[in-house]
Design a protein around this motif. Structure first.
Motif, PDB file in Angstrom:
ATOM      1  N   VAL A  17      -4.262  -8.254  -2.686  1.00 22.61           N
ATOM      2  CA  VAL A  17      -3.759  -9.379  -1.704  1.00 22.61           C
ATOM      3  C   VAL A  17      -3.126 -10.064  -0.944  1.00 22.61           C
ATOM      4  CG1 VAL A  17      -5.381 -11.623  -0.056  1.00 22.61           C
ATOM      5  CG2 VAL A  17      -6.544  -9.912  -1.664  1.00 22.61           C
ATOM      6  N   ARG A  18      -1.764 -10.725  -2.176  1.00 21.83           N
ATOM      7  CA  ARG A  18      -0.632 -11.356  -2.045  1.00 21.83           C
ATOM      8  C   ARG A  18       0.611 -10.392  -1.444  1.00 21.83           C
ATOM      9  NH1 ARG A  18      -1.934 -13.022  -7.477  1.00 21.83           N
ATOM     10  NH2 ARG A  18       0.083 -11.400  -8.450  1.00 21.83           N
ATOM     11  N   ASP A  19       0.044  -8.985  -2.451  1.00 20.54           N
ATOM     12  CA  ASP A  19       0.944  -7.982  -2.033  1.00 20.54           C
ATOM     13  C   ASP A  19       0.801  -7.563  -0.104  1.00 20.54           C
ATOM     14  OD1 ASP A  19       2.248  -8.320  -4.244  1.00 20.54           O
ATOM     15  OD2 ASP A  19       1.115  -6.354  -4.642  1.00 20.54           O
ATOM     16  N   LEU A  20      -0.694  -7.862   0.812  1.00 24.51           N
ATOM     17  CA  LEU A  20      -0.878  -7.746   1.908  1.00 24.51           C
ATOM     18  C   LEU A  20      -0.402  -8.463   2.864  1.00 24.51           C
ATOM     19  CD1 LEU A  20      -2.411  -5.269   3.397  1.00 24.51           C
ATOM     20  CD2 LEU A  20      -4.811  -6.951   2.882  1.00 24.51           C
ATOM     21  N   LEU A  21      -0.332  -9.703   2.065  1.00 24.34           N
ATOM     22  CA  LEU A  21       0.071 -10.793   3.123  1.00 24.34           C
ATOM     23  C   LEU A  21       1.050 -11.328   2.565  1.00 24.34           C
ATOM     24  CD1 LEU A  21      -3.479 -13.169   2.848  1.00 24.34           C
ATOM     25  CD2 LEU A  21      -2.214 -11.850   4.738  1.00 24.34           C
ATOM     26  N   VAL A  42      -4.094 -17.358   6.255  1.00 25.25           N
ATOM     27  CA  VAL A  42      -3.151 -16.896   6.811  1.00 25.25           C
ATOM     28  C   VAL A  42      -1.520 -17.227   6.136  1.00 25.25           C
ATOM     29  CG1 VAL A  42      -2.497 -16.912   9.204  1.00 25.25           C
ATOM     30  CG2 VAL A  42      -4.771 -17.232   8.820  1.00 25.25           C
ATOM     31  N   PRO A  43      -0.874 -16.213   6.179  1.00 24.03           N
ATOM     32  CA  PRO A  43       0.235 -16.601   5.734  1.00 24.03           C
ATOM     33  C   PRO A  43       0.977 -17.492   7.489  1.00 24.03           C
ATOM     34  CG  PRO A  43       0.022 -14.145   5.554  1.00 24.03           C
ATOM     35  CD  PRO A  43      -1.042 -15.410   6.229  1.00 24.03           C
TER      36      PRO A  43
END
Length: 82
Positions: A17-21, A42-43
């Motif tokens: 998830v961190r990589d995706l965002l 949301v970032p």
């Protein structure tokens, strides 16, 4: 991808998830509730871009120094440059 909430209310965001965002150490995120009751992470950069003030960033006036800007805000005559 289940995760556990700690006693302090913290969770680990899974790496996928961190990589995706595009999140990394120090990244800021916001949480938003959707109409169907879900919560989105949301970032923060995305949230700031949608700010109602975003359109005014960088519009202080070209070529004006701090003294001239302060004179305008205080309704004083600006001193000529030395």
């Amino acid at each position: 991808m289940p995760t556990t909430v700690t006693s302090k209310g913290q969770v680990t965001i899974p790496k996928a998830v961190r990589d995706l965002l595009g999140l990394h150490a120090g990244s800021k995120v916001s949480f938003r509730r959707t109409r169907d009751g879900r919560v989105e992470i949301v970032p923060q950069e995305e949230v700031q871009a949608k700010s109602s003030f975003a359109q005014y960033r960088g519009h202080a006036g070209a070529g004006m120094d701090t003294d001239a800007i302060m004179a305008l805000t205080r309704d004083l005559p600006a001193e000529p440059d030395a």
